[in-house]
Design a protein around this motif. Structure first.
Motif, PDB file in Angstrom:
ATOM      1  N   PHE A 129     -17.664   6.481  25.171  1.00 56.33           N
ATOM      2  CA  PHE A 129     -17.894   7.911  25.414  1.00 56.33           C
ATOM      3  C   PHE A 129     -19.331   8.291  25.081  1.00 56.33           C
ATOM      4  CE2 PHE A 129     -13.303   7.679  25.000  1.00 56.33           C
ATOM      5  CZ  PHE A 129     -12.883   8.508  26.039  1.00 56.33           C
ATOM      6  N   GLU A 130     -19.899   9.146  25.918  1.00 51.12           N
ATOM      7  CA  GLU A 130     -21.273   9.618  25.699  1.00 51.12           C
ATOM      8  C   GLU A 130     -21.323  10.830  24.773  1.00 51.12           C
ATOM      9  OE1 GLU A 130     -23.355   9.436  29.839  1.00 51.12           O
ATOM     10  OE2 GLU A 130     -21.188   9.690  30.127  1.00 51.12           O
ATOM     11  N   LEU A 131     -20.214  11.557  24.698  1.00 49.82           N
ATOM     12  CA  LEU A 131     -20.104  12.727  23.837  1.00 49.82           C
ATOM     13  C   LEU A 131     -18.786  12.644  23.082  1.00 49.82           C
ATOM     14  CD1 LEU A 131     -20.916  15.591  22.839  1.00 49.82           C
ATOM     15  CD2 LEU A 131     -19.912  16.499  24.952  1.00 49.82           C
ATOM     16  N   VAL A 132     -18.866  12.677  21.746  1.00 49.52           N
ATOM     17  CA  VAL A 132     -17.679  12.633  20.888  1.00 49.52           C
ATOM     18  C   VAL A 132     -17.647  13.927  20.086  1.00 49.52           C
ATOM     19  CG1 VAL A 132     -16.492  11.433  19.006  1.00 49.52           C
ATOM     20  CG2 VAL A 132     -17.754  10.121  20.748  1.00 49.52           C
ATOM     21  N   VAL A 133     -16.535  14.657  20.170  1.00 45.56           N
ATOM     22  CA  VAL A 133     -16.424  15.972  19.541  1.00 45.56           C
ATOM     23  C   VAL A 133     -15.251  15.974  18.571  1.00 45.56           C
ATOM     24  CG1 VAL A 133     -16.032  18.430  19.923  1.00 45.56           C
ATOM     25  CG2 VAL A 133     -17.383  17.103  21.582  1.00 45.56           C
ATOM     26  N   ALA A 172     -13.009  18.547  16.793  1.00 43.91           N
ATOM     27  CA  ALA A 172     -12.600  19.943  16.700  1.00 43.91           C
ATOM     28  C   ALA A 172     -11.400  20.097  15.769  1.00 43.91           C
ATOM     29  CB  ALA A 172     -12.262  20.479  18.090  1.00 43.91           C
ATOM     30  N   SER A 173     -11.181  19.085  14.926  1.00 43.07           N
ATOM     31  CA  SER A 173     -10.100  19.130  13.943  1.00 43.07           C
ATOM     32  C   SER A 173     -10.679  19.514  12.585  1.00 43.07           C
ATOM     33  CB  SER A 173      -9.425  17.758  13.847  1.00 43.07           C
ATOM     34  OG  SER A 173     -10.222  16.862  13.081  1.00 43.07           O
ATOM     35  N   PRO A 174      -9.827  19.852  11.596  1.00 44.64           N
ATOM     36  CA  PRO A 174     -10.342  20.171  10.260  1.00 44.64           C
ATOM     37  C   PRO A 174     -10.802  18.949   9.478  1.00 44.64           C
ATOM     38  CG  PRO A 174      -8.158  21.144  10.639  1.00 44.64           C
ATOM     39  CD  PRO A 174      -8.383  20.140  11.731  1.00 44.64           C
ATOM     40  N   ALA A 175     -10.586  17.728   9.995  1.00 46.00           N
ATOM     41  CA  ALA A 175     -10.951  16.514   9.265  1.00 46.00           C
ATOM     42  C   ALA A 175     -12.446  16.491   8.977  1.00 46.00           C
ATOM     43  CB  ALA A 175     -10.559  15.279  10.070  1.00 46.00           C
ATOM     44  N   GLY A 176     -12.780  16.437   7.690  1.00 46.94           N
ATOM     45  CA  GLY A 176     -14.173  16.470   7.275  1.00 46.94           C
ATOM     46  C   GLY A 176     -14.546  17.744   6.564  1.00 46.94           C
ATOM     47  N   MET A 177     -13.647  18.723   6.574  1.00 48.29           N
ATOM     48  CA  MET A 177     -13.924  19.980   5.883  1.00 48.29           C
ATOM     49  C   MET A 177     -13.988  19.771   4.375  1.00 48.29           C
ATOM     50  SD  MET A 177     -11.957  23.652   6.317  1.00 48.29           S
ATOM     51  CE  MET A 177     -12.365  23.730   8.071  1.00 48.29           C
ATOM     52  N   LYS A 178     -13.177  18.822   3.875  1.00 44.65           N
ATOM     53  CA  LYS A 178     -13.152  18.524   2.440  1.00 44.65           C
ATOM     54  C   LYS A 178     -13.616  17.096   2.203  1.00 44.65           C
ATOM     55  CE  LYS A 178      -8.796  19.458   2.325  1.00 44.65           C
ATOM     56  NZ  LYS A 178      -7.394  19.635   1.912  1.00 44.65           N
ATOM     57  N   ASP A 237     -19.567  18.246  15.767  1.00 41.44           N
ATOM     58  CA  ASP A 237     -18.468  18.622  14.881  1.00 41.44           C
ATOM     59  C   ASP A 237     -18.415  20.140  14.795  1.00 41.44           C
ATOM     60  OD1 ASP A 237     -16.560  18.755  12.739  1.00 41.44           O
ATOM     61  OD2 ASP A 237     -17.231  16.779  12.069  1.00 41.44           O
ATOM     62  N   VAL A 238     -17.218  20.702  14.758  1.00 42.71           N
ATOM     63  CA  VAL A 238     -17.099  22.150  14.632  1.00 42.71           C
ATOM     64  C   VAL A 238     -17.308  22.617  13.196  1.00 42.71           C
ATOM     65  CG1 VAL A 238     -15.532  22.316  16.597  1.00 42.71           C
ATOM     66  CG2 VAL A 238     -14.581  22.117  14.285  1.00 42.71           C
ATOM     67  N   ILE A 239     -17.224  21.707  12.240  1.00 46.31           N
ATOM     68  CA  ILE A 239     -17.381  22.069  10.829  1.00 46.31           C
ATOM     69  C   ILE A 239     -18.847  22.401  10.564  1.00 46.31           C
ATOM     70  CG2 ILE A 239     -17.144  21.205   8.455  1.00 46.31           C
ATOM     71  CD1 ILE A 239     -14.766  19.515   9.542  1.00 46.31           C
ATOM     72  N   VAL A 240     -19.081  23.426   9.725  1.00 43.30           N
ATOM     73  CA  VAL A 240     -20.429  23.998   9.618  1.00 43.30           C
ATOM     74  C   VAL A 240     -21.319  23.308   8.582  1.00 43.30           C
ATOM     75  CG1 VAL A 240     -19.683  26.249  10.463  1.00 43.30           C
ATOM     76  CG2 VAL A 240     -19.649  25.785   7.994  1.00 43.30           C
ATOM     77  N   HIS A 241     -20.929  22.136   8.132  1.00 41.06           N
ATOM     78  CA  HIS A 241     -21.827  21.357   7.273  1.00 41.06           C
ATOM     79  C   HIS A 241     -21.822  19.906   7.776  1.00 41.06           C
ATOM     80  CE1 HIS A 241     -17.850  21.011   5.143  1.00 41.06           C
ATOM     81  NE2 HIS A 241     -18.180  19.739   5.186  1.00 41.06           N
ATOM     82  N   GLU A 242     -22.743  19.110   7.260  1.00 39.06           N
ATOM     83  CA  GLU A 242     -22.807  17.714   7.691  1.00 39.06           C
ATOM     84  C   GLU A 242     -21.610  16.959   7.133  1.00 39.06           C
ATOM     85  OE1 GLU A 242     -26.214  14.342   8.069  1.00 39.06           O
ATOM     86  OE2 GLU A 242     -25.717  14.985   6.037  1.00 39.06           O
ATOM     87  N   THR A 243     -20.767  16.487   7.999  1.00 41.41           N
ATOM     88  CA  THR A 243     -19.568  15.757   7.597  1.00 41.41           C
ATOM     89  C   THR A 243     -19.869  14.262   7.494  1.00 41.41           C
ATOM     90  OG1 THR A 243     -18.918  15.492   9.905  1.00 41.41           O
ATOM     91  CG2 THR A 243     -18.082  17.442   8.741  1.00 41.41           C
ATOM     92  N   GLU A 244     -18.923  13.532   6.935  1.00 36.29           N
ATOM     93  CA  GLU A 244     -19.084  12.084   6.847  1.00 36.29           C
ATOM     94  C   GLU A 244     -19.186  11.473   8.241  1.00 36.29           C
ATOM     95  OE1 GLU A 244     -19.572   8.331   5.149  1.00 36.29           O
ATOM     96  OE2 GLU A 244     -19.742  10.356   4.290  1.00 36.29           O
TER      97      GLU A 244
END
Length: 281
Positions: A191-195, A197-203, A223-230
Motif C-alpha cells: 500500500f502507498e497510503l496507510v491510515v 483511524a482506530s484509537p490504537a496508539g492513543m495510550k 494517523d488520526v491521533i493528534v500526537h506522534e504515535t508508535e
C-alpha cells in the motif's frame, strides 16, 4: 476589532462531547479563534458516557445560548439518531461529528472528519488520489475518512476493523456507490497510503494497528491521533512520510464555522495553528 470579557451573561457556548475528553485540542483552539475575531463565544468540553448521551443532548437542547456541538469518540454513530436532520454525507456515512443549530432551533448533524483528513493530506503534499490505500478502523471517524478517501479518487481502498462485520458493511455501502472498496486484512504490504483511524496508539503501550515492519519505505503513513504515535515513529524510522491527526481538525474548522454562521471570519487551518501556538506559548 471589538473585544469581550472571557465570559459574561451574553456568552454563547460551542460544546464538545466525548468519552474520554481530556485529550482534545478543540476548546483552546476554538476559544482562541473566537477571541481573535472578537466573538463572545467559548468552546467547552463535556465528558459524557455513552449511556448518558441521550439525556445529555436532551438537556443541552434546553440551553438557549448553545451555538453548536462538536461530537467526538465514541459518540459519532449514536448521534445520528439524536438530531433532527442530517446532511447528505452524514446520512451516507451514518455518523455525526458536528451539530449545527438552525434558526428554528432544530439540530442538523454533519460529518466533516473526512473532509478535514483528506484536505490535510493534500496540504501535506500527500494527495490520496490514485494511491492504493489501507484504512484501519471503521468507527465514526474511520467511516467518514473512508467516504472522503473514496471520493478523493484512491485507486483501491481496503478497510479493516476488529469488528469485521462493520468494515464489511461499510465496504458494501461504498462499493454500491461505484467506488473500488473492499474489506480485508490489516496488512500494509503493497500500500502507498496507510491510515490508522482506530484509537490504537492513543495510550502508551497500545498494540500497533498494523505490522510496521511490513510497511514499504517511502509510503505515506497517517494517523488520526493528534500526537506522534508508535506507529508513526516506526514508520518514520524506515523512511516513510508521516502525518498525525493535528491538521485533520484544523482543516474542519471552516466548514464548522459556516454551520455556526461565522463563514465571514478567518477559520483557516493556518490561522488555527497560529492561535494554538500562541495559546501554548
Amino acid at each position: 476589532m471589538s473585544r469581550h470579557p472571557v465570559v459574561d451573561g451574553a456568552t454563547r457556548i460551542l460544546g464538545i462531547v466525548g468519552d474520554p475528553i481530556a485529550q482534545v485540542r478543540a476548546p483552546e483552539v476554538w476559544t482562541g479563534l473566537f477571541h481573535l475575531h472578537g466573538l463572545n463565544l467559548l468552546c467547552l468540553p463535556y465528558h459524557v458516557a455513552p449511556t448518558d448521551l441521550p439525556a445529555f443532548f436532551a438537556g443541552m437542547r434546553r440551553i438557549r445560548n448553545l451555538a453548536g456541538m462538536i461530537v467526538t469518540i465514541p459518540h459519532k454513530p449514536a448521534s445520528v439518531d439524536l438530531v433532527d436532520a442530517l446532511t447528505e454525507r452524514a446520512r451516507i456515512v451514518r455518523s455525526v461529528n458536528f451539530i449545527g443549530i438552525r434558526t428554528d432551533g432544530s439540530w442538523l448533524g454533519d460529518i466533516v472528519d473526512g473532509i478535514g483528513f483528506v484536505e490535510n493530506l493534500k496540504m501535506s503534499d500527500a494527495d490520496p488520489a490514485g494511491r492504493r490505500t489501507l484504512l484501519v478502523g471503521t468507527g465514526g471517524v474511520g467511516t467518514a475518512i473512508a467516504f472522503a478517501l473514496a471520493e478523493a479518487g484512491v485507486s483501491d481502498l481496503v478497510l479493516h476493523d476488529r469488528d469485521t462485520a462493520r468494515s464489511a458493511s461499510l465496504a458494501e455501502r461504498l462499493t454500491a456507490l461505484g467506488w473500488p472498496v473492499r474489506a480485508g486484512a490489516p496488512d500494509p504490504d503493497g500500500f502507498e497510503l496507510v491510515v490508522n483511524a482506530s484509537p490504537a496508539g492513543m495510550k502508551d503501550g497500545d498494540p500497533l494497528p498494523v505490522d510496521a515492519a511490513r510497511i514499504a519505505p517511502g509510503s505515506i503513513v497517517a494517523d488520526v491521533i493528534v500526537h506522534e504515535t508508535e506507529l508513526l515513529r516506526r514508520a518514520a524510522a524506515i523512511g516513510c512520510r508521516t502525518i498525525d491527526g493535528t491538521g485533520m481538525m484544523d482543516h474542519q474548522l471552516a466548514t464548522m464555522a459556516a454551520h455556526l454562521g461565522l463563514g465571514a471570519h478567518d477559520f483557516s487551518a493556518a490561522t488555527a495553528r497560529r492561535v494554538a501556538a500562541a495559546v501554548r506559548g
